[in-house]
Design an enzyme around this catalytic site. Structure first.
Site, PDB file in Angstrom:
ATOM      1  CB  CYS A  94      21.190 100.090   2.495  1.00 18.40           C
ATOM      2  SG  CYS A  94      22.057  98.695   1.785  1.00 18.40           S
ATOM      3  CG  HIS A 136      19.598  95.951   6.396  1.00 17.30           C
ATOM      4  ND1 HIS A 136      18.838  97.025   6.006  1.00 17.30           N
ATOM      5  CD2 HIS A 136      20.704  95.969   5.608  1.00 17.30           C
ATOM      6  CE1 HIS A 136      19.458  97.663   5.020  1.00 17.30           C
ATOM      7  NE2 HIS A 136      20.601  97.038   4.766  1.00 17.30           N
ATOM      8  CD  GLU A 137      23.991  94.192   6.454  1.00 19.86           C
ATOM      9  OE1 GLU A 137      24.283  93.850   5.289  1.00 19.86           O
ATOM     10  OE2 GLU A 137      23.844  95.385   6.779  1.00 19.86           O
ATOM     11  CG  HIS A 140      22.150  93.200   1.607  1.00 20.22           C
ATOM     12  ND1 HIS A 140      21.914  93.927   0.460  1.00 20.22           N
ATOM     13  CD2 HIS A 140      22.230  94.099   2.611  1.00 20.22           C
ATOM     14  CE1 HIS A 140      21.855  95.209   0.761  1.00 20.22           C
ATOM     15  NE2 HIS A 140      22.039  95.345   2.059  1.00 20.22           N
TER      16      HIS A 140
END
Length: 185
Positions: A94, A136-137, A140
């Protein structure tokens, strides 16, 4: 404009991001800046909270990844995963947690509802690396980091590196923002 990337201990990375209601010139500028910042850092995905903006917006460009050189950049606004298929483990990293990597189990294929750069509603099927990067994003946007998804024993192995990042001990070839100087919108 290249934006600094917020790092591990920054509180903006732990907040649930707000949905976007419409597209405007400011959003288009943010998208362009995010794409430029991601490429400058040699990343393949970036979420708005990583640049200090708490909005449900991600950009993905897999063209730097082996086998994806022909991929086009993708803008994902207000994403919602509709369904998932099978699971696999893969090493992740990341831009907000530089030089730290770890195995994370995620669905290997997803069906995603989102709005594109033109704010048009889309439903897409993504698998392999695209599915992983998008998830993954999205994490966030929900205040979750990949290290939160690692198995406890694996997380213990990287705890020293995480502690160093929390103290601001970061060495990157791209600009970063620390929790003292980040801006949350």
């Amino acid at each position: 404009m290249i934006l600094p990337i917020n790092t591990y201990s920054d509180e903006v990375l732990r907040r649930k991001a707000k949905p976007l209601k419409e597209s405007d010139a400011q959003l288009e500028e943010l998208i362009s800046n995010m794409l430029e910042s991601m490429r400058n850092a040699e990343g393949i995905g970036l979420a708005a909270p990583q640049v200090g903006v708490s909005l449900r917006l991600i950009v993905v460009d897999l063209s730097l990844a082996e086998g994806y050189e022909a991929a086009s950049p993708m803008v994902v606004i207000n994403p919602h995963i509709l369904s998932v298929k099978s699971f696999n483990s893969m090493e992740e990293g990341c831009l907000s947690i530089p030089d730290v990597r770890g195995d994370v189990v995620r669905p290997s294929a997803i069906q995603l509802k989102y709005r594109d750069r033109n704010f048009e509603e889309c439903i897409g099927e993504f698998d392999r690396l695209a599915a992983r990067v998008i998830q993954h994003e999205i994490d966030h946007l929900d205040g979750t980091l990949f290290v939160d998804r690692m198995q406890r024993r694996d997380r213990r192995k990287i705890q020293k590196e995480l502690d160093a990042l929390s103290r601001g001990e970061i060495n990157t070839n791209y600009p970063v923002a620390f929790h003292e100087d980040s801006v949350v919108k």
